[in-house]
Structures are given as C-alpha cells and as structure tokens.
Design an enzyme around this catalytic site. Structure first.
Site, PDB file in Angstrom:
ATOM      1  N   SER A  95       0.963  -1.093  -0.395  1.00  0.00           N
ATOM      2  CA  SER A  95       0.067   0.034   0.090  1.00  0.00           C
ATOM      3  C   SER A  95       0.615   1.255  -0.037  1.00  0.00           C
ATOM      4  CB  SER A  95      -0.962  -0.033   1.234  1.00  0.00           C
ATOM      5  OG  SER A  95      -1.392   1.241   1.475  1.00  0.00           O
ATOM      6  N   GLU A 148       0.174   3.679   1.694  1.00  0.00           N
ATOM      7  CA  GLU A 148       0.258   4.243   3.114  1.00  0.00           C
ATOM      8  C   GLU A 148       1.761   3.965   3.756  1.00  0.00           C
ATOM      9  OE1 GLU A 148      -1.900   5.775   5.262  1.00  0.00           O
ATOM     10  OE2 GLU A 148      -3.491   5.861   3.271  1.00  0.00           O
ATOM     11  N   TYR A 171      -1.627  -0.022  10.529  1.00  0.00           N
ATOM     12  CA  TYR A 171      -1.940  -0.469   9.120  1.00  0.00           C
ATOM     13  C   TYR A 171      -0.426  -0.421   8.436  1.00  0.00           C
ATOM     14  CZ  TYR A 171      -3.474  -1.051   4.562  1.00  0.00           C
ATOM     15  OH  TYR A 171      -3.794  -1.186   3.053  1.00  0.00           O
ATOM     16  N   THR A 204     -14.114   7.992   0.052  1.00  0.00           N
ATOM     17  CA  THR A 204     -14.842   8.299  -1.462  1.00  0.00           C
ATOM     18  C   THR A 204     -16.171   7.740  -1.433  1.00  0.00           C
ATOM     19  OG1 THR A 204     -13.622   6.329  -2.131  1.00  0.00           O
ATOM     20  CG2 THR A 204     -12.419   8.176  -2.790  1.00  0.00           C
TER      21      THR A 204
END
Ligand code: NAP
Ligand code: GDP
Length: 346
Positions: A134, A136, A157, A198
């Site tokens: 990810s 992230e 995470y 979103t």
C-alpha cells in the site's frame, strides 16, 4: 489445463475485480473466505456458480491467522499463482486494533509465505506470489513517491504492510520465491467499502439528493490522495506475475486531489453544494495523518505496460451511478413504510 489462482481477501473490493479478470482469462479461481454469522460474499455472488456445474470458482474456509489451514488449502488447490489481498484494510480502525491489524496484515503475510515455502518444497512445484502492498507505507515521505522512496509509515496498518513488504523481499532473496510487492495507491469503485472516504461521500451525496440523509460528517478534508479505479489496478497485479523476474512496482494515476476537491466533484455531479451538507466531526481525525500521497508509476508503465485508464471524474461518476441506484431502492422501501437505515462508521 487452465491455470489456477488462489486469492485471499476474495470477498473484498479488489478480490472481486481480480476474480472477474482471472475467470475471463480462463483461470480456475480459488478464494479463501472467513466464516461469518452473516453472508459476506455479496461482491462475488454474481461470479459464484453451483460447484456441481463446474469448478471455475471455488471457495475455501480459511484465515490469515491460521497457518495450518493455509497450508492445507495450498495442498488442495495446487495453485500456479497466489494473490494475498486479505487484510484489516482500514487505517483509522488500525489505531483501535493495532495488534489484530499486525496479526492479519503483517504476520498473515508471513504465514502464507511460510506455507508456500513448505508447499513448494513438498510438491516441487513453482508458485508465483503477489502481495498487496500500500502507498500508506510511504506515509510522510514527500510526493511523488516511487519504488525508491523510503517508507515512513504513519499508522499501525502501514507499519504492518511495511513488515509484510520486507518479508516478501526476504523470501525472494532467501528462497528464490517468485514474489512481487504491488505498492498500490488508493483505488476505489462502486464496490469500495462504505467507510472509506470516497465511498462514504458518494453514498451520502446520493442519499442526500433523494432526501434520505441530511448531514455528512467527515474528518480532515485537506489530505491529498491519488485515487484510481480498482478494476484497472487488478490488471497490474496480474501483469506483475507474468514477468520473467519478480519485482516490486508502484501502481498509481500520478494525480492527487484533496478530500475537499473530491467532495466538490461528487456534489457538483448531483447539482448540490457540498458546503450546505458537510460538517467536520473530530471523531474522524486520526492520531497521525498522511497528508499527501501521489504516485509515480513510470516503472509499471515501462515494464508492465500498465497505465491507469480511468480519471477521477469518470471514477466519481461511476460511484455516484452505483450509489444512486442503491439510494433509489432505499427510497422505494422507505415510501413503502420501511424504516430509514441510519449509517455511521469511519
Ligand atoms: P477490503 O475490501 O477491505 O477486503 C479485505 C479482504 O480481506 C476481505 O475479503 C476480508 O474478508 C479479508 N480479510 C480480512 N481479515 C482476514 C483474515 N484474518 N483472514 C483472511 N482474510 C481476511 O480491501 P480491498 O480494498 O479489496 O484491498 C485489498 C488489499 O489491498 C488489502 O490487503 C488492502 O490492505 C490492500 N490495499 C488496498 C488499497 C485500496 O485503496 N483499496 C490500496 C493499497 C493496498 P471479509 O469480507 O470476511 O471481511
Ligand atoms: P486511506 O488513505 O487508506 O486512509 O483511505 P481513507 O479513504 O480511509 O482515507 C483517506 C483520507 O480521507 C485520509 O486522509 C482521512 O483522514 C480522510 N478522511 C476525512 N474524513 C474521513 C472520514 O470520515 N472517513 C475516512 N475513512 N477518511 C476520512
């Protein structure tokens, strides 16, 4: 013989699009699902055929926390490719459940890699492995981020994904496993989980339009994200496993918007002014924020021949259409006297 693939996280957003792609390419697809007290296969129900009619998609009970089960599933399935998409995938939730997140996201990947190593040794078959990494992991690193950017994770995470990333590299280097890390920037669709920003916005805006909701509570509107369409991104996963050599790839559109800009885009499509409907609730702030993710996917373009095919406006319209259909159905029920469903979440 058709190739076979094993997918963890098959009931999630990406699992459903990847399964569609693999079935269309003639694969036999096997998915790992968790036992739940309610059905959790909504996203793949349209793909699931009666097993008596053919073995194209088969589901197996399993969990990334259960090593023995993973090893047994590998024996049963004998896959050519394994896609590890299973995760507690919500950043905000990972602050509330850091240990569980590390178990599933970090150790879960390690368990699957170990099961695969043992399976390969026993069967003498070569299996290709994809890990769902990810953006992230880049956290506070300056944009635009690419494969050479240093990871600076800002959540439990992201830390767990960084651990998984390096285990994949380690298994590649130590045991010669054909293992790839996809470093995917945010990708969305009408099937996105409803608590990601979103989808929370498109779901709320369409409900507001039909008078089913009167406020949308959000957190930080200043963060920037590079949002693409999940249907495009699963193609990049598959291409990674078709190369001659395993490697790591950033998958992104190269364009980032703030949450505020995405809000305006969605509400405009419905002829609404978002400022009249949105309120800030600090409950949705995170202990540490990732301010700006914007990817440089030049390597994916050069080697995989992959480019994002859906711009943010088209993606937003696709999500608004999907959620308008849900809102309409809800309005019909409400008009028939059924109670309104309150919606919450992160
Ligand atoms: P998602 O919709 O949240 O799906 C997650 C999947 O993981 C679900 O099928 C879930 O099963 C399963 N799962 C959760 N805990 C598990 C466990 N202990 N054992 C086995 N399976 C488990 O996520 P997504 O958006 O499709 O993302 C797919 C993967 O890509 C995830 O690893 C995510 O972290 C990563 N990723 C996503 C994005 C993105 O923008 N979407 C970006 C970068 C990376 P249930 O249905 O039973 O809950
Ligand atoms: P993430 O990039 O994986 O954390 O995906 P999310 O969709 O959960 O969050 C994207 C950005 O939206 C983050 O910077 C959040 O802080 C921000 N955000 C603002 N309000 C909300 C909200 O109500 N829910 C979520 N999930 N994110 C929000």
């Amino acid at each position: 013989m058709s190739p076979s693939a094993l997918v963890t996280g098959i009931t999630g957003q990406d699992g459903s699009y990847l399964t569609e792609l693999l079935l269309a390419k003639g694969y036999e697809v096997h998915g790992v699902i968790r036992r739940a007290s309610t059905f959790n296969t909504d996203r793949i129900d349209h793909l699931y055929a009666d097993p008596h009619q053919g073995p194209k998609l088969q589901l197996h009970y399993g969990d990334l926390q259960d090593s023995g089960g993973l090893r047994r599933i590998l024996d049963q399935v004998a896959p050519d490719e394994v896609y590890n998409l299973g995760a507690q995938s919500h950043v905000r939730v990972s602050f509330d459940q850091p240990e569980f997140t590390a178990e599933v996201v970090g150790l879960g990947c390690l368990r699957l890699l170990e099961a695969l190593r043992s399976y390969q040794d026993a069967s003498k078959r070569k299996v290709r492995f994809y890990q769902a990494g990810s953006s992230e992991m880049f956290g506070s690193a300056k944009p635009r981020q690419n494969e050479d950017t240093r990871f600076q994770p800002r959540s439990p995470y992201a830390c767990a994904k960084v651990y998984a990333h390096y285990q994949v590299v380690n298994y590649r280097e130590s045991y010669g496993l054909f293992a790839c890390n996809g470093i995917l920037f945010n990708h969305e669709s009408p099937r996105r989980g409803e608590t990601f920003v979103t989808r929370k916005i498109t779901r709320a805006a369409t409900r507001i339009k039909l008078g089913l909701q009167h406020k949308l509570y959000l957190g930080n509107l200043d963060a920037k994200r590079d949002w693409g369409f999940a249907g495009d991104y699963v193609e990049a996963m598959w291409r990674m496993l078709q190369q001659d050599h395993p490697d790591d790839y950033v998958v992104a559109t190269g364009t980032a918007l703030t949450i505020r800009q995405f809000l305006a885009l969605v509400f405009e499509q419905l002829d609404l002014d978002w400022k009249e409907w949105v309120e800030i609730d600090p409950r949705y702030f995170r202990p540490a924020e990732v301010d700006h993710l914007e990817g440089d996917a030049a390597k994916s373009k050069a080697i995989l021949g992959w480019e994002a095919g859906t711009d943010i406006k088209t993606l937003a319209a696709m999500m608004v259409d999907g959620d308008m259909e849900l809102a309409r159905r809800e309005a019909v029920l409400k008009n028939a006297g059924h109670a309104e469903t309150p919606r919450g979440g992160f």
